[in-house]
Design a protein around this motif. Sequence first.
Motif, short mmCIF file in Angstrom:
data_model
loop_
_atom_site.label_atom_id
_atom_site.label_comp_id
_atom_site.label_asym_id
_atom_site.label_seq_id
_atom_site.Cartn_x
_atom_site.Cartn_y
_atom_site.Cartn_z
N ALA A 16 0.82 -1.23 0.00
CA ALA A 16 0.00 0.00 0.00
C ALA A 16 0.84 1.26 0.00
CB ALA A 16 -0.91 -0.02 1.22
N PHE A 17 1.95 1.24 0.78
CA PHE A 17 2.73 2.47 0.98
C PHE A 17 4.14 2.38 0.43
CE2 PHE A 17 -0.71 4.06 3.27
CZ PHE A 17 -1.09 3.22 4.30
N ASN A 18 4.41 1.32 -0.36
CA ASN A 18 5.73 1.18 -1.00
C ASN A 18 6.87 1.28 0.01
OD1 ASN A 18 7.15 0.71 -3.39
ND2 ASN A 18 7.63 2.89 -3.64
N THR A 19 6.73 0.53 1.12
CA THR A 19 7.69 0.70 2.23
C THR A 19 9.01 -0.03 2.00
OG1 THR A 19 6.83 -1.27 3.33
CG2 THR A 19 5.79 0.85 3.90
N HIS A 20 9.07 -0.88 0.94
CA HIS A 20 10.27 -1.70 0.67
C HIS A 20 10.64 -2.55 1.87
CE1 HIS A 20 11.11 1.45 -2.61
NE2 HIS A 20 10.49 0.40 -3.12
N GLU A 21 9.61 -3.16 2.47
CA GLU A 21 9.81 -4.11 3.58
C GLU A 21 10.65 -5.30 3.11
OE1 GLU A 21 8.23 -3.34 6.46
OE2 GLU A 21 8.90 -5.09 7.60
N ARG A 22 11.53 -5.78 3.96
CA ARG A 22 12.36 -6.95 3.63
C ARG A 22 11.76 -8.17 4.32
NH1 ARG A 22 17.20 -9.81 4.79
NH2 ARG A 22 18.91 -9.53 3.30
N MET A 23 11.27 -9.11 3.52
CA MET A 23 10.56 -10.27 4.09
C MET A 23 10.88 -11.52 3.29
SD MET A 23 6.76 -8.62 4.37
CE MET A 23 6.20 -9.66 5.72
N LEU A 24 10.81 -12.69 3.94
CA LEU A 24 10.91 -13.96 3.20
C LEU A 24 9.59 -14.19 2.47
CD1 LEU A 24 12.67 -16.63 5.44
CD2 LEU A 24 13.65 -14.89 3.98
N MET A 25 9.70 -14.44 1.17
CA MET A 25 8.50 -14.71 0.38
C MET A 25 8.78 -15.93 -0.49
SD MET A 25 6.64 -11.92 1.03
CE MET A 25 5.45 -12.02 -0.27
N ILE A 80 12.45 -7.81 -1.25
CA ILE A 80 12.04 -6.44 -0.93
C ILE A 80 10.63 -6.28 -1.51
CG2 ILE A 80 12.50 -3.98 -1.29
CD1 ILE A 80 14.58 -5.36 0.46
N VAL A 81 9.69 -5.84 -0.69
CA VAL A 81 8.30 -5.73 -1.13
C VAL A 81 7.89 -4.25 -1.20
CG1 VAL A 81 5.93 -6.51 -0.77
CG2 VAL A 81 7.84 -7.91 0.05
N GLY A 82 7.33 -3.88 -2.37
CA GLY A 82 6.85 -2.51 -2.57
C GLY A 82 5.56 -2.51 -3.36
N SER A 83 5.13 -1.35 -3.79
CA SER A 83 3.82 -1.24 -4.46
C SER A 83 3.75 -2.04 -5.75
CB SER A 83 3.52 0.23 -4.74
OG SER A 83 3.50 0.92 -3.49
N ASP A 84 4.92 -2.28 -6.36
CA ASP A 84 4.89 -3.07 -7.61
C ASP A 84 4.96 -4.56 -7.35
OD1 ASP A 84 6.92 -0.58 -9.31
OD2 ASP A 84 4.74 -0.75 -8.97
N GLY A 85 5.11 -4.94 -6.06
CA GLY A 85 5.20 -6.38 -5.76
C GLY A 85 6.51 -6.75 -5.12
N VAL A 86 7.06 -7.89 -5.54
CA VAL A 86 8.17 -8.50 -4.81
C VAL A 86 9.45 -8.53 -5.64
CG1 VAL A 86 8.86 -10.59 -3.62
CG2 VAL A 86 6.47 -9.99 -3.71
N GLU A 87 10.54 -8.13 -5.03
CA GLU A 87 11.87 -8.17 -5.68
C GLU A 87 12.76 -9.13 -4.89
OE1 GLU A 87 12.38 -5.85 -8.28
OE2 GLU A 87 14.17 -7.04 -8.74
N PRO A 88 13.05 -10.35 -5.41
CA PRO A 88 13.89 -11.29 -4.66
C PRO A 88 15.32 -10.76 -4.52
CG PRO A 88 12.84 -12.36 -6.55
CD PRO A 88 12.62 -10.90 -6.71
N LEU A 89 15.95 -11.06 -3.39
CA LEU A 89 17.35 -10.69 -3.17
C LEU A 89 18.24 -11.88 -3.53
CD1 LEU A 89 16.99 -8.82 0.27
CD2 LEU A 89 17.37 -7.80 -1.99
N ALA A 90 19.28 -11.63 -4.32
CA ALA A 90 20.15 -12.73 -4.77
C ALA A 90 20.78 -13.41 -3.55
CB ALA A 90 21.24 -12.17 -5.68
#
Length: 441
Positions: free
Chosen positions: A331-340, A362-372
């Motif tokens: 909702a707020f594009n917080t770039h939370e770091r979470m296991l997904m 990293i989770v933001g308004s566009d969805g999920v960005e996996p960390l290598a």
Amino acid sequence: MKKFSVVIAGGGSTFTPGIVMMMLDNRDRFPMRELVLYDNDEKRQAVLGEALDILIKEQAPELKFSYTTDPEVAFTDRDFCMAHIRAGQYDMREKDEKIPLRHGVIGQETCGPGGIAYGMRSITGMLEIIDYMEKYSPDCWMLNYSNPAAIVAEACRVLRPNAKVLNICDMPVGTLRRMSQIINKQPQDLEVRYFGLNHFGWWTSVKDKEGHEYLDEIKDYVAENGYLTQVEVDTQHMDPSWQETHKKAKDLLAVNPRYLPNTYLKYYLYPDYEVAHSNPDFTRANEVMEGREKQVFTAAREIIEKGTAKNSNFHIDSHASFIVDLARAIAFNTHERMLMIVENNGAIANFPDDAMVEVPCIVGSDGVEPLAQGKIPNFEQALMYQQVTVEKLVVEAYIEGSYQKLWQALTLSKTIPSAKVAKDVLDDLIEANKEYWPELS
Ligand SMILES: NC(=O)c1ccc[n+]([C@@H]2O[C@H](COP(=O)([O-])OP(=O)(O)OC[C@H]3O[C@@H](n4cnc5c(N)ncnc54)[C@H](O)[C@@H]3O)[C@@H](O)[C@H]2O)c1
Ligand SMILES: O=P(O)(O)OC[C@H]1O[C@H](O[C@H]2[C@H](O)[C@@H](O)[C@@H](O)O[C@@H]2CO)[C@H](O)[C@@H](O)[C@@H]1O
Ligand SMILES: [Mn+2]
């Protein structure tokens, strides 16, 4: 701040009251204008719905609350769907756990043959609620933690690749709480590196914000005690069977001292031990039916009888606050770091791109960005490849109606000793699931 409209799919879930109370407690961070429960079992949901209606009128009268079995009502004008459905409910969980044990193999909710049976049921329910969401609220995000998350996530990848569905698991969240206890830190002060499949992974780093690495210190503790902690931080798992599971982590570390294990690996690395220590007449499903399920529905009926939720036995599921963190990230594009649970696409460098893996994102308004997470060692890679192939074969068997592929999936599972045992288990599971599985030939 914008106020959000949320539907909880699986409103009759034993987790619904705790999660609703957690969301009420987090209204400052995640305000809601409407909350709806949705379930396909009207009777079951109505007990929790009526009780929660009383509680919300007392604690959050400004919140528009309702419960329904009508998908159009449930999914229209929604920003988020929190999904925790259980296809077949506890009756089928009990069969998932007991049928394999009759054949001397692991009987478990999400792992081995039980998880495969559960997965074959869950795909239908998940596609149903995803399609409702896309039909009635195309911009809605689904935060899914319906199990078995690995098979559900693979089915989403193949059958609904563009759906706005985020698949999550709270096992790593719970275990990190335990780790933080071990090193006298708070979970939110720790940052992890992790790789695996859902319910099949390892921590490779646990650092504080200053960059201090605690992996070895935690491993030294786990080598003696498993993840059992002096102070119980995970109230959901006080039952003896779960305490045993947390203790067993020490044996998982013994076989692979490189990284800290997810407790679910015990079903794959010590299947003989687990079968020998299972009661085929009273499994985890029975513990929950006599424990959490009875406790939650008794508490609900008491609220309804008294007409008030004051001093009720509904308890907040504060552990689940990561669900609000996830919703806020979107909702707020917080770039939370979470296991997904996400499509690998190189996050694990030496693992198939199209595997659904569990890694920090990293989770933001566009969805999920996996960390290598880089390359993984052979031992873990080989175990994961075997297991992810089982999960892929299950989804293919579901789509094609293929008995052969489901037999192969069971035969390939590290929990089953032979193709003969796999076939015997499969034939019993087909009989038990004839109301739920697609026709196999
Ligand atoms: N991912 C995780 O880490 C995690 C953690 C806890 C629970 N879970 C999962 O959450 C789910 C709920 O757990 P529970 O123990 O409360 O189960 P439960 O049986 O108490 O509740 C599940 C509800 O889902 C409903 N349901 C089933 N199919 C449905 C459908 N197609 N549409 C709408 N509703 C449907 C059932 O009628 C039931 O009321 C399970 O899948 C469980 O495995 C996952
Ligand atoms: O045997 P159950 O039904 O009590 O739990 C099965 C689920 O266990 C994990 O979720 C736990 C989590 O690990 C713990 O920290 C706490 O938050 O409670 C959760 C629910 O019991 C696992 O991740 C789920 O997939 C299982 O369904
Ligand atoms: Mn899980």
